[in-house]
Design an enzyme around this catalytic site. Sequence first.
Site, mmCIF file in Angstrom:
data_model
loop_
_atom_site.group_PDB
_atom_site.id
_atom_site.type_symbol
_atom_site.label_atom_id
_atom_site.label_comp_id
_atom_site.label_asym_id
_atom_site.label_seq_id
_atom_site.Cartn_x
_atom_site.Cartn_y
_atom_site.Cartn_z
ATOM 1 N N CYS A 23 0.832 -1.209 0.000
ATOM 2 C CA CYS A 23 0.000 0.000 0.000
ATOM 3 C C CYS A 23 0.871 1.266 0.000
ATOM 4 C CB CYS A 23 -0.962 -0.059 1.188
ATOM 5 S SG CYS A 23 -2.241 1.176 1.066
ATOM 6 N N HIS A 53 -3.678 -5.158 0.368
ATOM 7 C CA HIS A 53 -3.161 -5.633 1.667
ATOM 8 C C HIS A 53 -3.155 -7.156 1.732
ATOM 9 C CE1 HIS A 53 -2.876 -1.803 3.890
ATOM 10 N NE2 HIS A 53 -3.796 -1.411 3.026
ATOM 11 N N GLU A 68 -1.980 -8.922 4.035
ATOM 12 C CA GLU A 68 -2.038 -9.365 5.441
ATOM 13 C C GLU A 68 -3.460 -9.498 5.957
ATOM 14 O OE1 GLU A 68 -1.229 -6.470 4.255
ATOM 15 O OE2 GLU A 68 -1.448 -4.806 5.664
#
Length: 525
Positions: free
Chosen positions: A79, A166, A168
Amino acid sequence: MTEKILILDSGSQVTQLIGRRLRELGVYCEIHPSGKIPPIDGSVRGIILSGSPCSVYDQGAPVIDFSLFKGKLPVLGICYGAQLLAHCFGGKVGPSGSREYGRARLSIEDPGLLFEGIPSSTQVWMSHGDTILSLPEGASVLASTADVRNAAFRFQGEPTYAVQFHPEVYHTTEGTAMLRNFAFRICGCKGDWTPASFIESSVASIREQVGDGKVILGLSGGVDSTVAAVLLNKAIGHNLTCIFVNNGLLRKNEFTDVLASYKDMGLNVIGADVPENFLSALKGVTDPEAKRKTIGRLFIETFDCYARKIEGAGFLAQGTIYPDVIESAGVAGASKIKSHHNVGGLPEKMNLKIVEPLRMLFKDEVRRVGRALGIKEELIGRHPFPGPSLGVRIIGEVTPERVRILQDADDVFIRGLRAYDCTGMGLRSASDPSVEARNLYEAIWQAGVILLPVKSVGVMGDDRTYEYPVVLRAVVSTDGMTADWVHLPYDFLAKVSNDIINKVRGVNRVVYDISSKPPSTIEWE
Ligand code: XMP
């Protein structure tokens, strides 16, 4: 030397999740503010750049000294990290024309190592205001979404990768696979970080730091300080002295029971049994913050007094864990910074060097390490308990009589939770979700009783009573930041209410707290 990945945090709310995912893959990692890069030694296998609430054009936006590692070590920008890589190396970042929040479909054009084994169309999670309009020279697109052309790219000829989504977060379906590819295929990590390897390397580094020095440690009866003590004991044996303070506000029989377990574990522990000091200082104090401060001050004075008797003590050990470190350190751009009582405070006064063997572990990892150290499940699986103890569960003034009432009611409740068999009910253990909860205590994250300062009318036999109500509280949570009240079985509530009113002198009414956090909190003060 434990191999590791460094995560450089620019203030994203989900940076910790990157750490979690890597640790779950058996890869040790450390999170550092992006403006304070630690020395990059031979143990660092790769670097991940987190997201940020900032735009690269904001004044004071986090900047990163790329000359320290870019081109030399594998890098994954996420990001803001991706945008900063584009911005600093000749690409163009600007406001995005369309909304780039939420789920999107990623089309992978060039899988390379990062997307190896991942379907060519997969769901990702986007969350950014700016977008990368053009790439730096020498960078090429790996994947795009309908709205974001440069959703993933790499710098040719070097292991530098960047993704605007993202990986994660849970909603990126193949996110863990992408991080696994980065860690194993690109960085060459082995993924051999386990509780046993952690214990081995910690014992070595404690011995190196402390040598023949003497260490003191405050035990609270909680998981973190217990695991820290057992780890230090393994490393330096009797050069460690632990101090366990009875502030008069512990649970019923806790001081004697827990002290005995500590001694059984072979710890060199002193019991500072000074309840009167605390209770007399709390006389007439009703304000919650004033109570907390009084208890905190007395704790420091007690600890100080006992610690000074230990000749030659040069180190103070603390059970500080990773969330405490991160919350206390703060990062440019992060929106909330909290101070924590474990970090700072005692040492300046006492002139001791700090030893914090668990400072890089998350709570569940501390528990896994504790189990690997052979600590009994009764201690490892204990519910969290606030530092000011029952002091913050007695609303209004803390008096010896009111402490007695709360200790008795709490004892009935906690024993009842432990005695209620829930095998076969499909409940998971709150301290180890990989196993089934055997009883209600194990299924609950935290439970306790609160004593109110009002009285209400009741009837017992032929007599009218005018006594205190108590509140039962039981919640499930992962980290205490949010919590849900537990749907305790009615038969359990009926029995425990009956037992408390019949057995605890001074209580004639029991209520159950059915509030979640937010908007309520777990404790009442
Ligand atoms: P709240 O009440 O804020 O609690 O929802 C969240 C978690 O923190 C614990 N807690 C404390 N722990 N000192 C502590 O060490 C305190 O003053 C304190 N107040 C709350 C609480 O028990 C729960 O686990």
